[in-house]
Structures are given as C-alpha cells and as structure tokens.
Design a protein around this motif. Sequence first.
Motif, short mmCIF file in Angstrom:
data_model
loop_
_atom_site.label_atom_id
_atom_site.label_comp_id
_atom_site.label_asym_id
_atom_site.label_seq_id
_atom_site.Cartn_x
_atom_site.Cartn_y
_atom_site.Cartn_z
N TYR A 1 -3.67 -2.66 -13.87
CA TYR A 1 -2.51 -2.41 -14.04
C TYR A 1 -1.71 -3.33 -15.22
O TYR A 1 -0.74 -3.21 -15.65
N HIS B 1 -9.35 0.55 2.94
CA HIS B 1 -10.55 0.50 2.61
C HIS B 1 -10.69 -0.97 2.27
O HIS B 1 -9.59 -1.92 2.32
N THR C 1 -3.92 -5.17 -8.97
CA THR C 1 -5.31 -5.38 -9.58
C THR C 1 -5.08 -5.21 -11.10
O THR C 1 -4.20 -4.63 -11.66
N PRO D 1 0.74 -1.24 -0.03
CA PRO D 1 -0.05 0.07 0.00
C PRO D 1 0.80 1.24 -0.04
O PRO D 1 1.99 1.36 0.51
N GLU D 2 0.33 2.29 -0.80
CA GLU D 2 1.03 3.41 -0.46
C GLU D 2 0.50 4.34 0.71
O GLU D 2 -0.78 4.38 1.00
N ARG E 1 -10.67 -5.65 -9.15
CA ARG E 1 -10.79 -4.64 -7.93
C ARG E 1 -12.04 -4.76 -7.55
O ARG E 1 -13.27 -5.19 -7.99
N LEU E 2 -12.11 -4.57 -6.00
CA LEU E 2 -13.54 -4.81 -5.42
C LEU E 2 -14.19 -3.57 -5.39
O LEU E 2 -13.94 -2.34 -5.36
N VAL F 1 -14.91 3.02 -3.18
CA VAL F 1 -13.88 1.98 -2.78
C VAL F 1 -12.53 2.37 -3.39
O VAL F 1 -12.00 1.70 -4.27
N SER F 2 -11.93 3.52 -3.31
CA SER F 2 -10.77 3.93 -3.79
C SER F 2 -10.49 5.40 -2.94
O SER F 2 -11.14 6.22 -2.78
N LYS F 3 -8.98 5.40 -2.65
CA LYS F 3 -8.79 6.52 -1.89
C LYS F 3 -8.59 7.76 -2.73
O LYS F 3 -8.86 8.68 -2.26
N GLY G 1 -11.34 -2.63 -0.21
CA GLY G 1 -10.38 -2.96 -1.66
C GLY G 1 -9.10 -3.29 -1.44
O GLY G 1 -8.64 -4.22 -1.50
N HIS G 2 -8.83 -2.65 -0.19
CA HIS G 2 -7.41 -2.87 0.19
C HIS G 2 -7.39 -4.26 1.16
O HIS G 2 -6.39 -4.95 1.14
P1 ATP Z 1 -6.92 3.70 -4.75
O1 ATP Z 1 -7.69 3.64 -5.84
O2 ATP Z 1 -7.91 3.32 -3.51
O3 ATP Z 1 -6.24 5.07 -4.43
P2 ATP Z 1 -4.47 2.49 -4.79
O4 ATP Z 1 -4.22 1.42 -5.95
O5 ATP Z 1 -4.07 3.82 -5.15
O6 ATP Z 1 -6.04 2.41 -4.50
P3 ATP Z 1 -2.57 1.44 -2.86
O7 ATP Z 1 -2.36 1.96 -1.51
O8 ATP Z 1 -1.64 1.78 -4.02
O9 ATP Z 1 -3.82 2.13 -3.51
O10 ATP Z 1 -3.16 -0.15 -3.11
C1 ATP Z 1 -2.42 -1.04 -2.46
C2 ATP Z 1 -3.02 -2.21 -3.12
O11 ATP Z 1 -4.31 -2.44 -2.97
C3 ATP Z 1 -2.80 -2.43 -4.69
O12 ATP Z 1 -2.25 -3.69 -4.91
C4 ATP Z 1 -4.10 -2.20 -5.42
O13 ATP Z 1 -4.34 -2.72 -6.49
C5 ATP Z 1 -4.99 -2.71 -4.14
N1 ATP Z 1 -6.50 -2.07 -4.14
C6 ATP Z 1 -6.55 -0.77 -4.17
N2 ATP Z 1 -7.98 -0.52 -4.13
C7 ATP Z 1 -8.51 -1.92 -4.29
C8 ATP Z 1 -9.97 -2.25 -4.50
N3 ATP Z 1 -10.73 -1.73 -4.48
N4 ATP Z 1 -10.10 -3.60 -4.75
C9 ATP Z 1 -8.85 -4.48 -4.77
N5 ATP Z 1 -7.78 -4.11 -4.56
C10 ATP Z 1 -7.60 -2.97 -4.47
#
Ligand code: ATP
Length: 569
Positions: free
Chosen positions: A295, A106, A292, A99-100, A321-322, A329-331, A108-109
């Motif tokens: 990429y 959330h 996910t 994670p960043e 992605r969930l 469901v996304s930062k 999804g994470h």
């Molecule tokens: P966001 O869209 O929430 O900003 P992100 O990919 O930028 O998500 P990261 O912290 O980089 O957030 O994510 C860490 C891991 O969690 C990555 O492998 C990402 O693919 C996965 N991830 C993020 N959101 C989801 C989701 N909705 N469903 C499944 N996996 C997710």
Amino acid sequence: MSELNEIVRKHVVKNALDYGKANAGAVVGRVIGELPEAKNDMKETMKIISKAVAEVNKLSRVELEGEAANYTYAEKKVEEKKIVLPNAERGKVVTRFPPEPSGYPHIGHAKAALLDYEAAKEYDGKFLIRFDDTNPEKEKAEYVEAILNGLKWLGVKWDGEVEYTSDFMPQIYSYARKLIAKGKAYVCFCAADKVKTNRQEGIGCECRDRSAEENLNEWKKMLAGEFSEGKAIVRYRGDMSAENTVMRDPTMLRIIKAKHYRQGTKYSVWPSYDFSVPIVDSITGITHAMRTKEYELRDYLYYELIRELELRPVIIVEFSRLQLKGFPVSKRLITPLVEKGKVHGWDDPRLPTLMGLKRRGILPEAARKFALSSGIGKSESTAEIEQLLVENKRLVEPTAQRRYFVKNPVKLTIKNKPGRSEVMIRNHPTNKELGERKVKISDVFYISGDDARELERGSEFRLKELYNVKIVDELTPEFFGEYEGEKIVPGKKLHWVSDKGKVKCRVIVPGELFDGDTFREESLKIDSGYCEESCEKLKIGDVIQFERYGFCRFDAKEGDTLVFIYTNP
Ligand code: ATP
Ligand code: MG
C-alpha cells in the motif's frame, strides 16, 4: 563447575533441544558471545565443548528439558523481535486490525493481527478489530465469524467491541460532502474504461470542470439512488499528471446495489478502501495504522485526505507481506481454489488458512511464533513451511502419544509363537507420564509394505516391543516367520499391527499446492493401511506420532476407517 564449563553445558543443552542432537560447531559462537575470554584458549574451549556434546547427546528429551529449565538464555527474548513504533507514547498507542470479511483468515492475516496486537501490548496501549466491510458483493457474516474464531484460536485479544466500517457510513457520507463542497472531489460519469485509460494517460475528463455546487447536486442524486451501478463515481481531485498514479483522481465512492450482510439495503453508495480507512482510523482513535508494504504508494493519499478533511493525524507503519513457498497466502488466490473445488473447502489442510493449519495439526502457538518471526521489518522474504513444521514439532513432540500404523500392510504369520495374547507398550519413549497401552496379539501380524519389500527368506528382525523373528517362507504377498527369542540384539526393529487389534486407517498427506505459479493437481496423497485398535479411543483433533512414520492429527471416522492428517515427520 567453572564458569566456562557451565556456559558451554547450557548452550549445548539448548542446541540439543532445538535440533535433536547437539553439534559442537553450532555452539562455539554462542559460548564466545557470552564469554569472550573463551577465545583465548580455543583448543581448551573446543575440548570442553566436544566433551559436553558427547555427554548431552546421551540425554533424553525430558532430561534435557529438565536441565534447560535451570538456565537462562539471553537469546530467548531476541526470538520474538521487539516491535518499535515511531512517535509512540506508552499508554497512548491504539492499533487496529482491519480485515475485510471476504474470506477465511490465513497465516498472513495472523501476521498482521499479531503485529498490531503485540505492538499495542508493547506500549500498554489498545488493540481494536474493525471489519472493513464496504463492498456488499464480497462480504458475509460467515467470514466475520471465521475471522473472529481465527483470532481467538491465535490467542489475540481485542479491546472493546468489534467495530465495523459500515457502521460509520453517516460520518463517511458527511466527509464525502465536505470534500465535494471544498472542490476536492467531484462526481464522474465517465465509463469505467475511459476512467482507466485517462488515468493511464494522465488526462482529466470534462466531469472535472463542474462546479462544487453542481457536484453537490449530483452527489445528492447519487445518494437518492437515482443512478444505476457504474453510472457515477465520486473521485478525489488529485493530480492527473502525478508521477504516483494513485493520485490521479482516485475513486472515493461508488454505487453498489447489492444487499449488505450487516446494513441490508440501507446504503447503495459505498466508499473505497482509500476513502474509508483514513476517516475511520482517525475517528476511532487509531494512533498507528499498520499495513502491508504493497500500500506504500497509497500512503500519500491517506495523509492528504487526513489533511483535507482536517482529521486527527494517524501514523502509518508498514511491514512486509508474509509469503510461503508453495502456498497461496492471499484471499485473492485462495478464494478461487475453494470456489472451483480445487481444494476441499477453506479448511483443506493444504491451505495456509488458519483452519487449514489447525486441521493439519498445527498448534496456535507454533502459528503465532512463525507469523511473528519476521517482525515489523519491511524486507520481503519467502518463508518455507518447514520453519512452521519444525516449530510445531518442538511443541508437540514431548506430549504426543505414540501409536503404530502400517501403510500398505503385508501379512506376517509367526510359527512357534509364545503363548501371549497381549502386550503393554509405552505411549512415549521418554515421557513416562503418558503411561502405556494394552495391545492384543495373536500369531498373525501386519507389517508395512515398505518394510516387507526388504525381507526375504532368512531375514531377521525384531517386532518392536515383542520378540525376534526370522523369515522362513514367502508366499507373495504373505510372509511366514519363526519366533527367535526375545533377547534384544542390534538390528532392524519393525512396527506392526496385530490381526487381533487392527483398524482400517487412512492418512491424508498434504503437499505444496503450487510449484512456482503452477497449481499441482497431485498435491494431496493418501496412505492407507491399518492402525492399532487403541486409536479408536482418540478424540478428533488429537495429535499422535505414528512410529517410524510421522506426526498425525486424528481428523474423522468414516465408516469403519479412521482418517488422520499428516502433520510433519
Ligand atoms: P488478500 O491478499 O489475502 O486478499 P487483503 O489485504 O485483501 O489480503 P484484508 O482482509 O484486507 O486482506 O487484510 C487485512 C490485513 O491483513 C491487511 O492489513 C493486510 O495488509 C494484511 N494481510 C493480508 N495478507 C497478508 C500477508 N500475506 N502478510 C501479511 N499481512 C497480510
Ligand atoms: Mg484487502
């Protein structure tokens, strides 16, 4: 019992446990699945099923659970899909969750972390956590903390020390140098706009033509801090006319002068996600890098960098992605809601953040099951919050204590009341272990506004666990009733709060934040009224069921008011 009878009984019990009531149609497939001969005489099979359904539907939840414990259900295993990784060797698999630290975790994470974790477990391998922290403008120690807490809450355990991409900066720089020295990367001084349009149009710029030596020299200046932010970037020398636009000389490193939460001002050149991930995955021993599906186009670049830098190969595994209907469901979507005050913080119960779910009364086990239910498959689908709520209710129902809460209370005074000043009420309809509570009463009660609306002079009903009442007078907004004996008769049973033991109560009811892409301003509803005095003894975080209302989590005491959050019906 014959084999058929026993198989029928077992599936009927499970169906009743899963859905509250068993249904013959829902069971027949499972019975035939387990005992194909049952198909030979369908009439007889259906007769046995119907009989079992009628019997089983009379059982209490506790009885059902007791009986279910004697059976084994083949499908129990199927529920959590097995994770299969390509080219995986038992004992050698290493996965990671990267994670960043730029926001709160959330659901999804949770899916991503749990898949990584479960995959490692499946193969007796290792699971690592690595904070992908190479953008000092977005990252904070607070988020590192929140992510680790979220993972602990989910029951995810990692191997070894937590890792940070920013701790690998020396190696990352040395690989950057290697790439430049080989002529596979160059320093580009073009303005961001020009880089963008050139990439869209597939045109290479003049920076591309500089020699490796010149580039190494510019790279040195970049590291020495001689350029300001945005002045120079390091780009991979890909193919400016590639069909896959990711390969059109993507950015590998850029200048960001902001102070890093962990490294301070030690570095001002930071790698992009595309550059740091394959390097650090490879040098930290990752065998399977799960990420996910969005990429997908970047996979080619990942593998190419591994080859060019002569790194140990890593296999990328993709999952979908969930997505959750009505929830962001996304930062990227959640952060602005928090920052602009559209929600009340990262733990707002309307958010699909782990803290939001926890505050809403969701158990980690329910979140876990829900997050894993879609498995490693790549097919996209949008889940509904109901799936999570049903799972949660299944876990909470057997042990949640019952209490009374009257919304929009209306006063009810009883004449000729029996001389009792307290009553004992069971805390759970079937779970006797939860005991009972003492509730003070007098001749004045409050009933809910919804119930009161249906009353008129002459209406008869029972005050739950007390006695029967007949309405004799109505002086809006008050009602007056008469004691009508205690014999239990069929009819309406109303819950109540006694004037002697009432506490002000507010229930926050979270709704869906989005309708399609539209933000719903009225997504939070408040129900106010009285709850019974015994609620004062609850601890923050306790989940109870307000009878005839729903499951709620005790959230706070504000002044003389108890505040709950509505979990599910
Ligand atoms: P966001 O869209 O929430 O900003 P992100 O990919 O930028 O998500 P990261 O912290 O980089 O957030 O994510 C860490 C891991 O969690 C990555 O492998 C990402 O693919 C996965 N991830 C993020 N959101 C989801 C989701 N909705 N469903 C499944 N996996 C997710
Ligand atoms: Mg990301």
